[in-house]
Design a protein around this motif. Sequence first.
Motif, PDB file in Angstrom:
ATOM      1  N   CYS A  25      13.616   7.001   7.401  1.00  0.00           N
ATOM      2  CA  CYS A  25      14.553   6.432   8.366  1.00  0.00           C
ATOM      3  C   CYS A  25      14.524   7.314   9.613  1.00  0.00           C
ATOM      4  O   CYS A  25      14.596   8.548   9.487  1.00  0.00           O
ATOM      5  CB  CYS A  25      15.940   6.459   7.723  1.00  0.00           C
ATOM      6  SG  CYS A  25      17.319   6.070   8.802  1.00  0.00           S
ATOM      7  N   SER A  26      14.393   6.715  10.784  1.00  0.00           N
ATOM      8  CA  SER A  26      14.311   7.532  12.011  1.00  0.00           C
ATOM      9  C   SER A  26      15.626   8.247  12.307  1.00  0.00           C
ATOM     10  O   SER A  26      15.644   9.280  12.954  1.00  0.00           O
ATOM     11  CB  SER A  26      13.952   6.645  13.195  1.00  0.00           C
ATOM     12  OG  SER A  26      15.087   5.892  13.582  1.00  0.00           O
ATOM     13  N   ILE A  46      15.664  11.125   6.203  1.00  0.00           N
ATOM     14  CA  ILE A  46      15.579  10.979   7.663  1.00  0.00           C
ATOM     15  C   ILE A  46      14.296  11.675   8.126  1.00  0.00           C
ATOM     16  O   ILE A  46      14.043  12.833   7.813  1.00  0.00           O
ATOM     17  CB  ILE A  46      16.811  11.614   8.365  1.00  0.00           C
ATOM     18  CG1 ILE A  46      18.123  11.015   7.831  1.00  0.00           C
ATOM     19  CG2 ILE A  46      16.700  11.470   9.889  1.00  0.00           C
ATOM     20  CD1 ILE A  46      18.399   9.579   8.188  1.00  0.00           C
ATOM     21  N   HIS A  47      13.511  10.900   8.862  1.00  0.00           N
ATOM     22  CA  HIS A  47      12.209  11.389   9.349  1.00  0.00           C
ATOM     23  C   HIS A  47      12.097  10.907  10.798  1.00  0.00           C
ATOM     24  O   HIS A  47      11.616   9.806  11.065  1.00  0.00           O
ATOM     25  CB  HIS A  47      11.108  10.802   8.434  1.00  0.00           C
ATOM     26  CG  HIS A  47       9.717  10.964   8.949  1.00  0.00           C
ATOM     27  ND1 HIS A  47       9.243  12.142   9.493  1.00  0.00           N
ATOM     28  CD2 HIS A  47       8.674  10.078   8.985  1.00  0.00           C
ATOM     29  CE1 HIS A  47       7.984  11.961   9.844  1.00  0.00           C
ATOM     30  NE2 HIS A  47       7.625  10.732   9.558  1.00  0.00           N
ATOM     31  N   PRO A  48      12.608  11.728  11.742  1.00  0.00           N
ATOM     32  CA  PRO A  48      12.779  11.260  13.125  1.00  0.00           C
ATOM     33  C   PRO A  48      11.495  10.789  13.798  1.00  0.00           C
ATOM     34  O   PRO A  48      11.555   9.963  14.708  1.00  0.00           O
ATOM     35  CB  PRO A  48      13.339  12.496  13.854  1.00  0.00           C
ATOM     36  CG  PRO A  48      13.921  13.350  12.783  1.00  0.00           C
ATOM     37  CD  PRO A  48      13.086  13.105  11.559  1.00  0.00           C
ATOM     38  N   GLN A  49      10.339  11.274  13.381  1.00  0.00           N
ATOM     39  CA  GLN A  49       9.094  10.879  14.062  1.00  0.00           C
ATOM     40  C   GLN A  49       8.597   9.500  13.603  1.00  0.00           C
ATOM     41  O   GLN A  49       7.704   8.928  14.230  1.00  0.00           O
ATOM     42  CB  GLN A  49       8.001  11.928  13.796  1.00  0.00           C
ATOM     43  CG  GLN A  49       8.315  13.322  14.344  1.00  0.00           C
ATOM     44  CD  GLN A  49       9.229  14.129  13.419  1.00  0.00           C
ATOM     45  OE1 GLN A  49       9.356  13.837  12.234  1.00  0.00           O
ATOM     46  NE2 GLN A  49       9.884  15.148  13.969  1.00  0.00           N
ATOM     47  N   SER A  50       9.156   8.970  12.521  1.00  0.00           N
ATOM     48  CA  SER A  50       8.771   7.643  11.985  1.00  0.00           C
ATOM     49  C   SER A  50       7.258   7.481  11.808  1.00  0.00           C
ATOM     50  O   SER A  50       6.723   6.404  12.076  1.00  0.00           O
ATOM     51  CB  SER A  50       9.266   6.498  12.867  1.00  0.00           C
ATOM     52  OG  SER A  50      10.627   6.576  13.119  1.00  0.00           O
ATOM     53  N   LEU A  51       6.567   8.523  11.404  1.00  0.00           N
ATOM     54  CA  LEU A  51       5.119   8.387  11.205  1.00  0.00           C
ATOM     55  C   LEU A  51       4.794   8.010   9.764  1.00  0.00           C
ATOM     56  O   LEU A  51       3.922   7.187   9.502  1.00  0.00           O
ATOM     57  CB  LEU A  51       4.402   9.691  11.591  1.00  0.00           C
ATOM     58  CG  LEU A  51       4.558  10.074  13.066  1.00  0.00           C
ATOM     59  CD1 LEU A  51       3.950  11.445  13.330  1.00  0.00           C
ATOM     60  CD2 LEU A  51       3.910   9.038  13.964  1.00  0.00           C
ATOM     61  N   GLY A  64       1.229   5.933   9.849  1.00  0.00           N
ATOM     62  CA  GLY A  64       0.604   5.186  10.938  1.00  0.00           C
ATOM     63  C   GLY A  64       1.416   5.221  12.210  1.00  0.00           C
ATOM     64  O   GLY A  64       2.466   5.857  12.281  1.00  0.00           O
ATOM     65  N   THR A  65       0.915   4.507  13.220  1.00  0.00           N
ATOM     66  CA  THR A  65       1.622   4.440  14.511  1.00  0.00           C
ATOM     67  C   THR A  65       2.872   3.572  14.377  1.00  0.00           C
ATOM     68  O   THR A  65       3.076   2.931  13.358  1.00  0.00           O
ATOM     69  CB  THR A  65       0.728   3.775  15.578  1.00  0.00           C
ATOM     70  OG1 THR A  65       0.372   2.485  15.073  1.00  0.00           O
ATOM     71  CG2 THR A  65      -0.513   4.584  15.859  1.00  0.00           C
TER      72      THR A  65
END
Length: 381
Positions: free
Chosen positions: A170-171, A235-240, A257-258
């Motif tokens: 989750c961003s 929570i993974h703010p970079q959303s990669l 991925g992008t």
Amino acid sequence: MKNISILGSTGSIGKQTLDVIKSHKKEFKVLGLAAFNEVDKIIEQIKEFKPEKVCLFEEKAAQELEKKTDVEVVSGMKGLEEIALMEEVEQVVVSVVGAIGMQPTIKAIRKGKNIALANKETLVAAGEPIMKEAKKSGITLMPIDSEHSALFQCLNGEERSKVSKVIITCSGGPFRGKKIEDFYNATPEQALGHPTWSMGAKITIDSSTLMNKGLEVIEAKWLYDLSFEEIEIVIHPQSLIHSMIEFVDGSIMAQIGTHDMRTPIQYALSYPKRISNKFPRLNLIEAQKMTFEKPDYENFPCLSFAFEAGKIGGTLPAAMNAANEIAVLRFLDKKIKYGQIPEIIKKVMEEHKNRKADSIETVLEADKKAREETKKVIEKL
Ligand code: MG
């Protein structure tokens, strides 16, 4: 060549689906398009993709369109269903926003159409009857949501019994790290400023309250037959990393991925094949870092509501979803404050008389009742 119809073709996912189809004209053909009321946009799509039949949900808009095109035009819920049920269509992309997607999806499943599902509200509200019907019809239900596509890809070829948990990333949205009192009065413009993904308005607000993640938890439960104890949010703010699976041997599989929704859309259309494309690639050296945090349930109560509604089950998730849809629309119309969104949902959930959600009719009724209740709660604010 796969024949496709798209419900919600002028929205963010609909347009990106058409973009995927445009770059793979030998693989996919558009037979039906449906949208809410955007005459000019759908005319452009008709010219480019030459569908056989088109639906504009609003009757007035459909009448206007009829004068401007030779293609068959239909309207309303009946029209939406007609596009989903077209004889030659093999796969229906359901990318309309909200619980409106429920009926056409279930009817398409009953007719044996494969589904590419971007509409998470449908599974949240009607997960039980939808999954039951999908199993009965033997159709493929492909997720378009990036997290669920990631889970699908990680699970591909693996035994379900060897999964120890799923980790949904989750961003954190634009208010990550803040206290609720700091963003209680946030404006739609502030809440619409998503840090990583570019999406439609409703889902962007849901991403800021973390209700989007809550809906995704329930969606994952139904898609992959999980218990809520098996689902973890990180929570993974970079959303990669778009999501991960942990297996019984401790190995974690991630899909990376992008921030390009065309990748999961394309996979949902091409599965079981993987096909090439010219979309931008992720450069890990440029991306540099990936960080992880605990979710903040206190300042983002919508995430707890979803776990609670999901665990209790029945028609409660449908009621929560209906309350959220109405509250978000009212917020976008500047009729209520941002911080009132979770307050309204909580009230509607408390008032809800829970029932078994084993038929689509029961779910639709609960959805309707909860919408009325939400409007009453808002009037009393
Ligand atoms: Mg998502």
